[in-house]
Design an enzyme around this catalytic site. Structure first.
Site, mmCIF file in Angstrom:
data_model
loop_
_atom_site.group_PDB
_atom_site.id
_atom_site.type_symbol
_atom_site.label_atom_id
_atom_site.label_comp_id
_atom_site.label_asym_id
_atom_site.label_seq_id
_atom_site.Cartn_x
_atom_site.Cartn_y
_atom_site.Cartn_z
ATOM 1 N N SER A 8 -8.850 3.625 8.624
ATOM 2 C CA SER A 8 -9.258 3.494 7.345
ATOM 3 C C SER A 8 -8.608 2.734 6.383
ATOM 4 C CB SER A 8 -9.520 4.980 7.097
ATOM 5 O OG SER A 8 -9.939 4.921 5.638
ATOM 6 N N LYS A 55 -9.389 -1.721 5.135
ATOM 7 C CA LYS A 55 -9.614 -2.289 3.745
ATOM 8 C C LYS A 55 -8.475 -3.175 3.326
ATOM 9 C CE LYS A 55 -10.051 2.115 2.716
ATOM 10 N NZ LYS A 55 -10.137 3.474 2.559
ATOM 11 N N ASP A 79 -16.087 1.843 6.868
ATOM 12 C CA ASP A 79 -14.953 2.715 6.268
ATOM 13 C C ASP A 79 -15.675 3.859 5.312
ATOM 14 O OD1 ASP A 79 -12.691 4.137 6.125
ATOM 15 O OD2 ASP A 79 -12.666 3.474 3.959
ATOM 16 N N HIS A 92 0.974 -1.135 0.062
ATOM 17 C CA HIS A 92 -0.069 0.242 -0.103
ATOM 18 C C HIS A 92 0.973 1.393 -0.103
ATOM 19 C CE1 HIS A 92 -3.457 2.495 0.708
ATOM 20 N NE2 HIS A 92 -2.554 3.136 1.819
ATOM 21 N N ARG A 132 -15.861 11.779 7.448
ATOM 22 C CA ARG A 132 -14.453 12.793 7.863
ATOM 23 C C ARG A 132 -14.065 13.906 6.785
ATOM 24 N NH1 ARG A 132 -10.401 8.424 7.175
ATOM 25 N NH2 ARG A 132 -9.046 9.735 7.616
HETATM 26 N N1 URA Z 1 -6.550 6.546 2.320
HETATM 27 C C1 URA Z 1 -7.705 5.935 3.178
HETATM 28 O O1 URA Z 1 -8.260 4.956 2.550
HETATM 29 N N2 URA Z 1 -8.173 6.413 4.027
HETATM 30 C C2 URA Z 1 -7.553 7.478 4.726
HETATM 31 O O2 URA Z 1 -8.066 8.006 5.696
HETATM 32 C C3 URA Z 1 -6.412 8.146 4.143
HETATM 33 C C4 URA Z 1 -6.135 7.513 2.765
#
Ligand code: URA
Length: 430
Positions: free
Chosen positions: A186, A190, A164, A85, A171
């Protein structure tokens, strides 16, 4: 029971108390099921952003959000499965060459990727420049791809971490996006849903990064690594530089093209260095020593390029494209030159990314179409000597736009004195 009423939970966090696991789970369940209102969730997010969440709360929140959706547990069936990531950047296409390089070395790769976020590009959007490539994967399709090609790259669907989805949108509306525990929960809710056996993170700092300050990016990297490891997934991170575009190309089709160039041994040095560092890092988490020499061989033999094309075909890419993989570049070239002699001292990567969105290489609003052929070629390198009139960038647009090209010129600072360029790799966080 009353202790888990939203009002009570919100009062406790507002007062700075730690939230227990049942309280955090109640908030996440409220987000996923719709039983907590937007007002209650907004207040929860604001209280968490101001009062903070400690390591245990962050882990619990992440796990609850992860458990709000599907968990694929793929490592049970695919040993040595890797994931990667990046917190996002300009020209950051590392996921594309990384996957075939690892696959050739016997390490399968799964990635559920995202779309463009703010001024940064998204892997999913880049891959959609390939005609026919299909990103909607379920668990069975992912397993099949991993068995057949060693690679599966899809987009996180609504069934992955649904809590999320709602919390992220709120957010965005409540100015709580920058809270490090909320970012951590967050991202990982995922990322951990596929159940890869090792995860490497590329956390960026610099003008093109989501968190430009090195100290803040370091804190995020440490929290991500600690949380993912606490949840049982061997994870480490590299803190890397994003104060200039990565590689030479920024856009969609051109970044796929640059990936293919890297895979045939013609890629830019910075892109290759970072790709190799992340490949070595994630392999080491599985206890596999992957020498740079082995990765160089995967390129020199043609195996990595062949694997990328075989995977693209398996995931729906048109046969005509995989047989002759060329993608379009917008026809109208604008050359951005330096107005003075000196040294390239700074690039405002964020402004550059936003200008590219304006030019059509990104979404000005959710759901808008992207023009994959709109591109930028970065001709400079921080710290490099530049002469007056020397090209700093080339912009490829659908039609002439001298105003946009002039605004792009403002993104580069050429100084009369040389300035030390930042390192590409700052530090490893394990
Ligand atoms: N990417 C995400 O998936 N969530 C965040 O809060 C910031 C970047």
């Amino acid at each position: 029971m009353g202790a888990q009423l939203p009002y009570e939970i919100l009062s406790r966090k507002r007062a700075g108390e730690r939230l227990t696991e049942p309280a955090l789970r109640a908030a996440v369940a409220g987000a996923a099921s719709g039983t907590w209102s937007d007002a209650q969730l907004g207040a929860f997010l604001m209280a968490a952003a101001i009062r903070g969440l400690d390591g245990d709360e962050t882990r619990t929140l992440t796990l609850a959000m992860l458990e709000s959706g599907e968990r694929w547990q793929l490592a049970r069936e695919v040993p040595l499965l890797c994931d990667k990531h990046s917190t996002g950047g300009v020209g950051d296409k590392v996921s594309l060459p990384l996957a075939p390089l690892l696959a050739v070395c016997g390490l399968p790769v799964v990635m559920l990727t995202g779309r463009a976020l703010g001024h940064t590009g998204g892997t999913a959007d880049k891959l959609e420049a390939i005609p026919g490539l299909e990103l909607g994967l379920d668990r069975d399709a992912t397993l099949r791809l991993l068995r057949d090609t060693g690679i599966a790259i899809g987009i996180a669907t609504g069934s992955i971490a649904p809590a999320d989805r709602r919390l992220y949108a709120l957010r965005d509306q409540t100015a709580t996006v920058s809270s490090l525990p909320l970012i951590t929960a967050s991202i990982l809710s995922k990322k951990l849903a596929t159940g890869a056996g090792a995860l490497v993170l590329d956390v960026k700092a610099g003008s093109g990064a989501f968190l430009p300050e090195l100290a803040e990016a370091r804190q995020l990297a440490a929290l991500l690594v600690a949380t993912a490891n606490a949840l049982g997934v061997p994870t480490s991170a590299w803190l890397t530089d994003m104060s200039q575009p990565l590689g030479r190309w920024v856009g969609h089709a051109c970044e796929v093209q640059e990936t293919l160039e890297l895979l045939q041994g013609e890629g830019p040095g910075d892109l290759q260095e970072l790709t190799f560092a992340l490949a070595t890092e994630v392999a080491a988490l599985h206890g596999v020593a992957l020498e740079p020499q082995r990765l160089a061989e995967a390129i020199a033999s043609g195996a990595a390029r062949e694997t990328f094309l075989r995977w693209a075909r398996a995931q729906g890419a048109a046969a005509a494209w995989t047989a002759s993989p060329r993608l379009p570049l917008a026809e109208e070239e604008h050359v951005v030159t330096s107005s003075q002699a000196g040294w390239l001292a700074a690039v405002d990567c964020r402004a550059l990314g936003l200008l590219l969105i304006e030019a059509g290489a990104g979404r000005a609003r959710p759901g808008a179409a992207i023009d994959p052929a709109v591109s930028l070629r970065y001709e400079g390198r921080l710290g490099q000597r530049v002469e007056r009139g020397e090209p700093l960038a080339r912009l490829y647009l659908r039609r002439r736009d001298d105003g946009l090209a002039a605004a792009l010129g403002e993104c580069f600072t050429v100084a009369p004195e040389p300035k030390q360029a930042p390192p590409l790799l700052y530090e490893r966080i394990a």
